[in-house]
Design a protein around this motif. Sequence first.
Motif, mmCIF file in Angstrom:
data_model
loop_
_atom_site.group_PDB
_atom_site.id
_atom_site.type_symbol
_atom_site.label_atom_id
_atom_site.label_comp_id
_atom_site.label_asym_id
_atom_site.label_seq_id
_atom_site.Cartn_x
_atom_site.Cartn_y
_atom_site.Cartn_z
ATOM 1 N N LYS A 42 34.963 35.506 73.482
ATOM 2 C CA LYS A 42 34.668 35.416 74.912
ATOM 3 C C LYS A 42 34.214 34.007 75.277
ATOM 4 C CE LYS A 42 33.627 40.248 75.679
ATOM 5 N NZ LYS A 42 32.616 41.250 76.025
ATOM 6 N N PHE A 43 33.455 33.359 74.400
ATOM 7 C CA PHE A 43 33.031 31.975 74.605
ATOM 8 C C PHE A 43 34.256 31.082 74.778
ATOM 9 C CE2 PHE A 43 31.648 27.880 72.521
ATOM 10 C CZ PHE A 43 30.811 27.453 73.540
ATOM 11 N N SER A 44 35.220 31.247 73.901
ATOM 12 C CA SER A 44 36.445 30.466 73.966
ATOM 13 C C SER A 44 37.187 30.715 75.277
ATOM 14 C CB SER A 44 37.335 30.797 72.770
ATOM 15 O OG SER A 44 38.463 29.973 72.743
ATOM 16 N N GLY A 45 37.248 31.964 75.695
ATOM 17 C CA GLY A 45 37.910 32.313 76.952
ATOM 18 C C GLY A 45 37.225 31.705 78.162
ATOM 19 N N VAL A 46 35.898 31.745 78.171
ATOM 20 C CA VAL A 46 35.138 31.157 79.283
ATOM 21 C C VAL A 46 35.351 29.648 79.320
ATOM 22 C CG1 VAL A 46 32.796 30.634 80.091
ATOM 23 C CG2 VAL A 46 33.403 32.972 79.479
ATOM 24 N N LEU A 47 35.336 28.996 78.157
ATOM 25 C CA LEU A 47 35.565 27.549 78.123
ATOM 26 C C LEU A 47 36.950 27.207 78.649
ATOM 27 C CD1 LEU A 47 34.037 26.451 74.705
ATOM 28 C CD2 LEU A 47 32.969 26.487 76.960
ATOM 29 N N GLN A 48 37.939 27.990 78.261
ATOM 30 C CA GLN A 48 39.311 27.758 78.736
ATOM 31 C C GLN A 48 39.366 27.883 80.259
ATOM 32 O OE1 GLN A 48 42.091 26.949 76.934
ATOM 33 N NE2 GLN A 48 43.193 26.788 78.843
ATOM 34 N N ALA B 92 22.758 23.712 80.546
ATOM 35 C CA ALA B 92 22.235 22.433 81.042
ATOM 36 C C ALA B 92 23.266 21.311 80.886
ATOM 37 C CB ALA B 92 20.946 22.068 80.306
ATOM 38 N N LYS B 93 23.981 21.309 79.781
ATOM 39 C CA LYS B 93 24.939 20.233 79.494
ATOM 40 C C LYS B 93 26.269 20.447 80.206
ATOM 41 C CE LYS B 93 27.029 17.016 76.893
ATOM 42 N NZ LYS B 93 26.999 15.660 77.316
ATOM 43 N N TRP B 94 26.745 21.667 80.226
ATOM 44 C CA TRP B 94 28.072 21.981 80.762
ATOM 45 C C TRP B 94 27.902 22.784 82.044
ATOM 46 C CZ3 TRP B 94 31.513 19.084 78.419
ATOM 47 C CH2 TRP B 94 31.210 18.616 77.142
ATOM 48 N N GLU B 95 27.846 22.090 83.149
ATOM 49 C CA GLU B 95 27.424 22.653 84.434
ATOM 50 C C GLU B 95 28.367 23.696 85.032
ATOM 51 O OE1 GLU B 95 26.916 19.057 86.637
ATOM 52 O OE2 GLU B 95 25.097 18.529 85.546
ATOM 53 N N LYS B 96 29.597 23.741 84.575
ATOM 54 C CA LYS B 96 30.531 24.744 85.117
ATOM 55 C C LYS B 96 30.271 26.135 84.541
ATOM 56 C CE LYS B 96 34.339 21.534 85.954
ATOM 57 N NZ LYS B 96 35.730 21.194 85.593
ATOM 58 N N ILE B 97 29.476 26.220 83.487
ATOM 59 C CA ILE B 97 29.141 27.516 82.881
ATOM 60 C C ILE B 97 28.068 28.187 83.750
ATOM 61 C CG2 ILE B 97 28.214 28.650 80.840
ATOM 62 C CD1 ILE B 97 30.272 27.144 79.499
ATOM 63 N N GLU C 188 42.116 23.296 78.468
ATOM 64 C CA GLU C 188 42.313 23.126 77.026
ATOM 65 C C GLU C 188 41.673 21.856 76.477
ATOM 66 O OE1 GLU C 188 43.112 24.369 73.400
ATOM 67 O OE2 GLU C 188 43.542 25.561 75.158
ATOM 68 N N VAL C 189 41.823 20.736 77.161
ATOM 69 C CA VAL C 189 41.331 19.460 76.622
ATOM 70 C C VAL C 189 39.811 19.456 76.527
ATOM 71 C CG1 VAL C 189 41.200 16.977 77.022
ATOM 72 C CG2 VAL C 189 43.345 18.182 77.422
ATOM 73 N N GLN C 190 39.134 19.782 77.603
ATOM 74 C CA GLN C 190 37.672 19.772 77.575
ATOM 75 C C GLN C 190 37.109 20.937 76.783
ATOM 76 O OE1 GLN C 190 36.064 19.154 81.559
ATOM 77 N NE2 GLN C 190 34.625 17.736 80.624
ATOM 78 N N LYS C 191 37.862 22.005 76.636
ATOM 79 C CA LYS C 191 37.423 23.142 75.823
ATOM 80 C C LYS C 191 37.103 22.672 74.406
ATOM 81 C CE LYS C 191 39.470 27.116 73.602
ATOM 82 N NZ LYS C 191 40.707 27.860 73.425
ATOM 83 N N GLU C 192 37.946 21.822 73.855
ATOM 84 C CA GLU C 192 37.715 21.292 72.511
ATOM 85 C C GLU C 192 36.453 20.440 72.461
ATOM 86 O OE1 GLU C 192 39.180 22.310 69.783
ATOM 87 O OE2 GLU C 192 40.255 23.652 71.134
ATOM 88 N N GLU C 193 36.198 19.682 73.521
ATOM 89 C CA GLU C 193 34.983 18.860 73.591
ATOM 90 C C GLU C 193 33.732 19.735 73.581
ATOM 91 O OE1 GLU C 193 32.967 15.624 76.644
ATOM 92 O OE2 GLU C 193 35.102 16.057 76.829
ATOM 93 N N VAL C 194 33.754 20.821 74.348
ATOM 94 C CA VAL C 194 32.608 21.742 74.391
ATOM 95 C C VAL C 194 32.437 22.432 73.035
ATOM 96 C CG1 VAL C 194 31.561 23.717 75.553
ATOM 97 C CG2 VAL C 194 32.934 22.112 76.871
ATOM 98 N N ASN C 195 33.545 22.841 72.425
ATOM 99 C CA ASN C 195 33.474 23.466 71.102
ATOM 100 C C ASN C 195 32.872 22.522 70.071
ATOM 101 O OD1 ASN C 195 34.259 26.195 70.881
ATOM 102 N ND2 ASN C 195 36.371 25.635 71.321
ATOM 103 N N THR C 196 33.284 21.262 70.092
ATOM 104 C CA THR C 196 32.734 20.268 69.166
ATOM 105 C C THR C 196 31.241 20.117 69.400
ATOM 106 O OG1 THR C 196 34.832 19.098 69.027
ATOM 107 C CG2 THR C 196 32.855 17.838 68.447
ATOM 108 N N TRP C 197 30.834 20.049 70.651
ATOM 109 C CA TRP C 197 29.419 19.933 71.005
ATOM 110 C C TRP C 197 28.644 21.141 70.459
ATOM 111 C CZ3 TRP C 197 26.349 23.139 73.955
ATOM 112 C CH2 TRP C 197 25.100 22.638 74.303
ATOM 113 N N ALA C 198 29.169 22.341 70.672
ATOM 114 C CA ALA C 198 28.491 23.561 70.200
ATOM 115 C C ALA C 198 28.406 23.586 68.676
ATOM 116 C CB ALA C 198 29.215 24.802 70.714
#
Length: 80
Positions: free
Chosen positions: A38-44, A19-24, A49-59
Motif C-alpha cells: 500500500k505504501f508503494s501504491g500511495v507513493l505512485q 513532514a518530508k513528503w508533503e503530498k502524503i 514513478e520517478v519520485q516514488k523511487e526517491e521516497v523509497n530510497t529515503w525510507a
Amino acid sequence: MNQEQFGQFWTQLKAPLKAKWEKITDEDLLEIQGDLAKFSGVLQKRYGEVQKEEVNTWANRRYSHWTGNYIGYKDPAPKA
C-alpha cells in the motif's frame, strides 16, 4: 526492507514521512498502516514513478539508520 521490517518500522516512519513528503496525507497514512504494498501504491499515486523511487530510497535510509546499519547518514538540510 521487506514487509516485516516495514511493518515494525511504520510507527517511527509516519511523522518524518509526512513532514518530508508533503503530498502524503493523513488519509494515506491510515490507508498504509504498515503495509509495504500500500505504501508503494500511495507513493505512485502521489509522486509518480520517478519520485516514488526517491521516497523509497529515503525510507530505506531512515530504516537503515533506525536499525544502526547505515551509520553516517544524515538527512539533508532543509532547502530555504
